[in-house]
Design a protein around this motif. Structure first.
Motif, PDB file in Angstrom:
ATOM      1  N   LEU A  11       0.846  -1.187   0.000  1.00 20.38           N
ATOM      2  CA  LEU A  11       0.000   0.000   0.000  1.00 20.38           C
ATOM      3  C   LEU A  11       0.878   1.233   0.000  1.00 20.38           C
ATOM      4  O   LEU A  11       1.804   1.351   0.809  1.00 20.38           O
ATOM      5  N   VAL A  12       0.588   2.148  -0.895  1.00 17.95           N
ATOM      6  CA  VAL A  12       1.380   3.366  -1.009  1.00 17.95           C
ATOM      7  C   VAL A  12       0.467   4.529  -1.370  1.00 17.95           C
ATOM      8  O   VAL A  12      -0.572   4.341  -2.005  1.00 17.95           O
ATOM      9  N   GLN A  13       0.838   5.712  -0.959  1.00 19.52           N
ATOM     10  CA  GLN A  13       0.076   6.899  -1.313  1.00 19.52           C
ATOM     11  C   GLN A  13       0.362   7.310  -2.751  1.00 19.52           C
ATOM     12  O   GLN A  13       1.414   6.997  -3.311  1.00 19.52           O
ATOM     13  N   ALA A  14      -0.589   8.003  -3.331  1.00 16.34           N
ATOM     14  CA  ALA A  14      -0.398   8.516  -4.679  1.00 16.34           C
ATOM     15  C   ALA A  14       0.882   9.334  -4.755  1.00 16.34           C
ATOM     16  O   ALA A  14       1.179  10.139  -3.871  1.00 16.34           O
ATOM     17  N   GLY A  15       1.632   9.105  -5.812  1.00 20.73           N
ATOM     18  CA  GLY A  15       2.910   9.769  -5.980  1.00 20.73           C
ATOM     19  C   GLY A  15       4.086   8.971  -5.461  1.00 20.73           C
ATOM     20  O   GLY A  15       5.240   9.317  -5.737  1.00 20.73           O
ATOM     21  N   GLY A  16       3.808   7.909  -4.741  1.00 23.82           N
ATOM     22  CA  GLY A  16       4.855   7.075  -4.189  1.00 23.82           C
ATOM     23  C   GLY A  16       5.366   6.056  -5.181  1.00 23.82           C
ATOM     24  O   GLY A  16       4.947   6.018  -6.337  1.00 23.82           O
ATOM     25  N   SER A  17       6.272   5.213  -4.711  1.00 23.29           N
ATOM     26  CA  SER A  17       6.917   4.230  -5.576  1.00 23.29           C
ATOM     27  C   SER A  17       6.922   2.844  -4.947  1.00 23.29           C
ATOM     28  O   SER A  17       6.919   2.695  -3.728  1.00 23.29           O
ATOM     29  N   LEU A  18       6.939   1.853  -5.806  1.00 23.50           N
ATOM     30  CA  LEU A  18       7.103   0.469  -5.408  1.00 23.50           C
ATOM     31  C   LEU A  18       7.956  -0.228  -6.452  1.00 23.50           C
ATOM     32  O   LEU A  18       7.956   0.155  -7.618  1.00 23.50           O
ATOM     33  N   ARG A  19       8.643  -1.262  -6.028  1.00 27.01           N
ATOM     34  CA  ARG A  19       9.423  -2.080  -6.947  1.00 27.01           C
ATOM     35  C   ARG A  19       8.996  -3.529  -6.808  1.00 27.01           C
ATOM     36  O   ARG A  19       9.153  -4.136  -5.751  1.00 27.01           O
ATOM     37  N   LEU A  20       8.456  -4.060  -7.874  1.00 24.90           N
ATOM     38  CA  LEU A  20       8.032  -5.441  -7.892  1.00 24.90           C
ATOM     39  C   LEU A  20       9.143  -6.329  -8.427  1.00 24.90           C
ATOM     40  O   LEU A  20       9.927  -5.912  -9.278  1.00 24.90           O
ATOM     41  N   ALA A  21       9.191  -7.546  -7.948  1.00 22.51           N
ATOM     42  CA  ALA A  21      10.163  -8.512  -8.421  1.00 22.51           C
ATOM     43  C   ALA A  21       9.474  -9.832  -8.711  1.00 22.51           C
ATOM     44  O   ALA A  21       8.518 -10.210  -8.033  1.00 22.51           O
ATOM     45  N   CYS A  22       9.963 -10.511  -9.713  1.00 20.33           N
ATOM     46  CA  CYS A  22       9.452 -11.827 -10.084  1.00 20.33           C
ATOM     47  C   CYS A  22      10.624 -12.776 -10.146  1.00 20.33           C
ATOM     48  O   CYS A  22      11.527 -12.606 -10.976  1.00 20.33           O
ATOM     49  N   ALA A  23      10.626 -13.760  -9.273  1.00 21.27           N
ATOM     50  CA  ALA A  23      11.737 -14.697  -9.169  1.00 21.27           C
ATOM     51  C   ALA A  23      11.263 -16.117  -9.455  1.00 21.27           C
ATOM     52  O   ALA A  23      10.647 -16.752  -8.585  1.00 21.27           O
ATOM     53  N   PRO A  24      11.541 -16.616 -10.633  1.00 24.15           N
ATOM     54  CA  PRO A  24      11.161 -17.990 -10.954  1.00 24.15           C
ATOM     55  C   PRO A  24      11.954 -18.991 -10.135  1.00 24.15           C
ATOM     56  O   PRO A  24      13.087 -18.739  -9.745  1.00 24.15           O
ATOM     57  N   SER A  25      11.364 -20.147  -9.907  1.00 18.96           N
ATOM     58  CA  SER A  25      12.051 -21.199  -9.175  1.00 18.96           C
ATOM     59  C   SER A  25      13.179 -21.812  -9.990  1.00 18.96           C
ATOM     60  O   SER A  25      14.109 -22.389  -9.428  1.00 18.96           O
ATOM     61  N   SER A  26      13.084 -21.703 -11.292  1.00 16.84           N
ATOM     62  CA  SER A  26      14.118 -22.176 -12.194  1.00 16.84           C
ATOM     63  C   SER A  26      13.975 -21.445 -13.517  1.00 16.84           C
ATOM     64  O   SER A  26      12.981 -20.759 -13.751  1.00 16.84           O
ATOM     65  N   ARG A  27      14.956 -21.603 -14.370  1.00 16.73           N
ATOM     66  CA  ARG A  27      14.888 -20.956 -15.678  1.00 16.73           C
ATOM     67  C   ARG A  27      13.776 -21.565 -16.506  1.00 16.73           C
ATOM     68  O   ARG A  27      13.623 -22.780 -16.571  1.00 16.73           O
ATOM     69  N   THR A  28      13.022 -20.693 -17.130  1.00 19.67           N
ATOM     70  CA  THR A  28      11.882 -21.142 -17.920  1.00 19.67           C
ATOM     71  C   THR A  28      12.234 -21.407 -19.369  1.00 19.67           C
ATOM     72  O   THR A  28      11.523 -22.142 -20.056  1.00 19.67           O
ATOM     73  N   ALA A  74      21.453 -13.139 -14.244  1.00 17.08           N
ATOM     74  CA  ALA A  74      22.147 -13.995 -13.289  1.00 17.08           C
ATOM     75  C   ALA A  74      21.215 -14.494 -12.197  1.00 17.08           C
ATOM     76  O   ALA A  74      21.331 -15.629 -11.733  1.00 17.08           O
ATOM     77  N   LYS A  75      20.308 -13.642 -11.775  1.00 13.58           N
ATOM     78  CA  LYS A  75      19.354 -14.001 -10.735  1.00 13.58           C
ATOM     79  C   LYS A  75      18.055 -14.544 -11.297  1.00 13.58           C
ATOM     80  O   LYS A  75      17.176 -14.959 -10.546  1.00 13.58           O
ATOM     81  N   ASN A  76      17.960 -14.513 -12.623  1.00 14.43           N
ATOM     82  CA  ASN A  76      16.745 -14.965 -13.295  1.00 14.43           C
ATOM     83  C   ASN A  76      15.522 -14.252 -12.721  1.00 14.43           C
ATOM     84  O   ASN A  76      14.506 -14.881 -12.410  1.00 14.43           O
ATOM     85  N   THR A  77      15.643 -12.949 -12.595  1.00 14.83           N
ATOM     86  CA  THR A  77      14.621 -12.141 -11.952  1.00 14.83           C
ATOM     87  C   THR A  77      14.239 -10.957 -12.829  1.00 14.83           C
ATOM     88  O   THR A  77      15.099 -10.342 -13.461  1.00 14.83           O
ATOM     89  N   VAL A  78      12.961 -10.656 -12.848  1.00 13.27           N
ATOM     90  CA  VAL A  78      12.433  -9.510 -13.577  1.00 13.27           C
ATOM     91  C   VAL A  78      11.842  -8.527 -12.579  1.00 13.27           C
ATOM     92  O   VAL A  78      11.185  -8.929 -11.610  1.00 13.27           O
ATOM     93  N   TYR A  79      12.063  -7.249 -12.829  1.00 12.36           N
ATOM     94  CA  TYR A  79      11.607  -6.205 -11.926  1.00 12.36           C
ATOM     95  C   TYR A  79      10.681  -5.232 -12.635  1.00 12.36           C
ATOM     96  O   TYR A  79      10.731  -5.065 -13.853  1.00 12.36           O
ATOM     97  N   LEU A  80       9.866  -4.590 -11.851  1.00 18.94           N
ATOM     98  CA  LEU A  80       9.052  -3.491 -12.348  1.00 18.94           C
ATOM     99  C   LEU A  80       9.135  -2.358 -11.340  1.00 18.94           C
ATOM    100  O   LEU A  80       8.573  -2.451 -10.246  1.00 18.94           O
ATOM    101  N   GLN A  81       9.853  -1.319 -11.713  1.00 17.47           N
ATOM    102  CA  GLN A  81       9.945  -0.131 -10.882  1.00 17.47           C
ATOM    103  C   GLN A  81       8.773   0.771 -11.219  1.00 17.47           C
ATOM    104  O   GLN A  81       8.607   1.175 -12.369  1.00 17.47           O
ATOM    105  N   MET A  82       7.970   1.082 -10.229  1.00 17.61           N
ATOM    106  CA  MET A  82       6.777   1.878 -10.428  1.00 17.61           C
ATOM    107  C   MET A  82       6.914   3.179  -9.658  1.00 17.61           C
ATOM    108  O   MET A  82       6.977   3.174  -8.427  1.00 17.61           O
TER     109      MET A  82
END
Length: 121
Positions: A11-28, A74-82
Motif C-alpha cells: 500500500l502506497v500513497q499517490a505519488g509514491g513508488s514500489l518495486r516489484l520482483a518476479c523470481a522464478p524457481s528455475s529458468r523457464t 544472473a538471478k533470473n529475476t524480472v523487476y518493475l519499478q513503479m
C-alpha cells in the motif's frame, strides 16, 4: 515444475513508488517476460514487457514515463519499478513468461500468483 513468485506489492500513497520482483524457481527458457495487472471487475491487462536479452522493452500507454521494467539474468529475476503511482494503478500485478513477444495473456505459459498493489489518494 516452474513457479513464478512475485514480491514487492503493498500500500502506497499517490505519488509514491514500489518495486516489484518476479523470481522464478528455475529458468523457464522463455524469451519474453511481462507484467500484467487486474483490477476488480476488469480484465487482465498488459502493463510492461521485456525480452530476456534486455534488448527490448515495451509499456502500456497508461504507465509510460512512470514504470520501468528490467531484468537480472544472473538471478533470473524480472523487476518493475513503479514511480509516481496513481490510484488507478491499484490492481493485482502478475508476472508472466512467454516464448514470443505478445500483449495477450493467452500467449504466456508461466504465471505468478500475483501481488497486490494499492495506491491511496
Amino acid at each position: 515444475q516452474v513457479q513464478l513468485v512475485e514480491s514487492g506489492g503493498g500500500l502506497v500513497q499517490a505519488g509514491g513508488s514500489l518495486r516489484l520482483a518476479c523470481a522464478p524457481s528455475s529458468r523457464t527458457g522463455s524469451s519474453y517476460w511481462a507484467w500484467f495487472r487486474q483490477a476488480p471487475g476488469k480484465e487482465r491487462e498488459f502493463v510492461s514487457g521485456i525480452t530476456w536479452s534486455g534488448s527490448g522493452a515495451f509499456y502500456a500507454d497508461s504507465v509510460k514515463g512512470r514504470f520501468t521494467i528490467s531484468r537480472d539474468n544472473a538471478k533470473n529475476t524480472v523487476y518493475l519499478q513503479m514511480n509516481n503511482l496513481k490510484p488507478e494503478d491499484t490492481a493485482v500485478y502478475y508476472c508472466a513468461a512467454a516464448g514470443r513477444r505478445s500483449y495477450s495473456p493467452d500467449d504466456y505459459n508461466y504465471w505468478g500468483q500475483g501481488t497486490q498493489v494499492t495506491v491511496s489518494s
